[in-house]
Design an enzyme around this catalytic site. Structure first.
Site: not given
Ligand SMILES: Cc1cc2nc3c(=O)[nH]c(=O)nc-3n(C[C@H](O)[C@H](O)[C@H](O)COP(=O)(O)OP(=O)(O)OC[C@H]3O[C@@H](n4cnc5c(N)ncnc54)[C@H](O)[C@@H]3O)c2cc1C
Length: 385
Positions: A174, A178, A281, A350
């Site tokens: 969508r 607004r 950005r 995501y």
């Molecule tokens: C640019 C950007 C902006 C964002 N902005 C927002 C926001 O404004 N608000 C919001 O709510 N969310 C936001 N997000 C989403 C948010 O970043 C994620 O929800 C969150 O990081 C997910 O957590 P996670 O633990 O699943 O993954 P991750 O944070 O990616 O953690 C995974 C970890 O696993 C480790 N890892 C992977 N493979 C291995 C391996 N083989 N051995 C050892 N370690 C490993 C990595 O190093 C990492 O530290 C944004 C994301 C991005 C990309």
């Protein structure tokens, strides 16, 4: 004697899961992360030159409608209110985003009421498109070419690295338009920023005698993990299987760091919609913490690009071929013993922070319950259609 668990990844998924397993069962937990810090992509640290709290992997705003998640994070650290107001630079002029009544009035030099703006937009929408086949057609069908080219075309092309006609219509479910002056980017009940950054939240989560974190420690699935009762993996699912069916598609971002005196752009986030501006950005992180005073400022130009094997995967593309690959990997994962997959990379979605935290809380609960009742514990927290 308690169980021994290994968690790969110290982002929100891994640290929330560890916290819950440690609190609700007798166990010892090792967390390994290949980076030199905890907190994954949410890592924050103070910039040495300016003292500003920087969101190292891109700006993160905590927002949720779920009170229990908001209460959970607030039980760990202090959050302060923050309203995200994004501006957009288009053809040399600054507008308000998401597209709202102010944006429409600015772009067309009018003073429409909400009803007038709605009626006006209906005259611009391309009603000849009845079954949109791609992103561009979907946009033109709802908002017409003026708004599309001003705010969506160039930005989308830079973000995804292809023509919007090559993207599925489903990406733009969508159009965020607004017909009032509400320019709050997030329509959530609770929005805030942790006073000491996100890494402090995760330090609290792993502050438990049963949890031991090892940094700079990369996990390889060929490693012997037989000493653990269960492995929880939050890394990329295709990497677990050595990409045997192929790589899942991601876009990644790179940052160019700049310093200035005072205030550089007057807001946290300015989007650059024109195709000839190479970055998508600029984010200026001092505006996240308006309760702090800093004479200097640090800001980041953000560039979007295709993910190479050495890059950090950021945004899952989830095109049709990716979804097929994902199902193959998930099928193989289901037949593994004593391994579960959790988080944005292992489920290839995501996910916002509140989503990741909520899912890790629910997963810990159902996993422990299954283990207690002698049932096969869940491999994934979600079902993939
Ligand atoms: C640019 C950007 C902006 C964002 N902005 C927002 C926001 O404004 N608000 C919001 O709510 N969310 C936001 N997000 C989403 C948010 O970043 C994620 O929800 C969150 O990081 C997910 O957590 P996670 O633990 O699943 O993954 P991750 O944070 O990616 O953690 C995974 C970890 O696993 C480790 N890892 C992977 N493979 C291995 C391996 N083989 N051995 C050892 N370690 C490993 C990595 O190093 C990492 O530290 C944004 C994301 C991005 C990309």
């Amino acid at each position: 004697m308690g169980k021994k668990y290994l968690i790969i990844g110290a982002g929100f998924s891994g640290t929330v899961l560890a916290n819950q397993l440690a609190q609700h069962s007798a166990c010892s937990i090792d967390i390994w992360d290949e980076r030199d810090h905890i907190a994954g992509n949410c890592h924050t640290q103070r910039d040495e030159q300016t003292g500003i709290m920087v969101h190292q992997y891109g700006p993160h705003i905590f927002n949720t409608d779920r009170k229990e998640i908001w209460d959970f994070v607030n039980s760990l650290v202090e959050f302060r209110p923050y309203v995200h107001r994004v501006k957009a630079m288009s053809n040399g002029k600054v507008y308000s985003l998401p597209v709202n009544l102010h944006t429409i009035n600015q772009l067309f030099g009018r003073s429409f009421t909400p009803g007038e703006a709605k009626a006006f937009l209906e005259t611009l929408a391309d009603s000849s498109i009845t079954d949109p086949q791609n992103f561009e057609e979907q946009a033109l069908r709802f908002i017409g070419k003026e708004l599309y080219y001003a705010f969506f075309y160039g930005y989308t092309k830079k973000q995804w690295g292809c023509e919007p006609t090559e993207l599925p219509a489903s990406i733009l479910k969508r159009i965020p338009v607004r017909f009032n002056y509400d320019d709050n980017y997030h329509n959530n009940l609770f929005t805030g920023i942790p006073v000491d950054g996100y890494t402090a939240v995760m330090e609290k989560l792993v502050d438990h005698p049963a949890i031991h974190v090892s940094l700079n420690k990369r996990f390889d699935p060929s490693m012997d993990t037989s000493g653990y009762d269960h492995v929880f993996y939050t890394g990329p699912i295709d990497a677990w299987f050595d990409h045997k069916y192929g790589r899942l598609g991601y876009r990644t971002v790179t940052f160019e760091t700049h310093y200035a005196d005072g205030d550089f752009q007057g807001t946290t986030q300015m989007n650059f919609c024109d195709e000839d501006v190479p970055y998508t950005r600029i984010t200026e992180h001092k505006h996240f913490t308006n309760w702090e005073q800093h004479d200097k400022t640090i800001y980041f130009k953000e560039f979007s690009k295709e993910t190479e094997p050495a890059d950090i995967p950021y945004y899952p593309k989830r095109l049709e071929q990716d979804k097929k690959l994902l199902l193959q990997y998930r099928h193989d994962a289901e037949s593994l013993e004593k391994v579960s997959f959790l988080g944005r990379l292992a489920t290839y979605r995501y996910m916002d922070m509140h989503h990741v935290i909520g899912e890790a809380l629910d997963f810990a609960k159902s996993w422990l319950e299954a283990a207690k009742n002698g049932q096969k514990p869940p491999v994934f927290p979600n079902v993939e259609a």
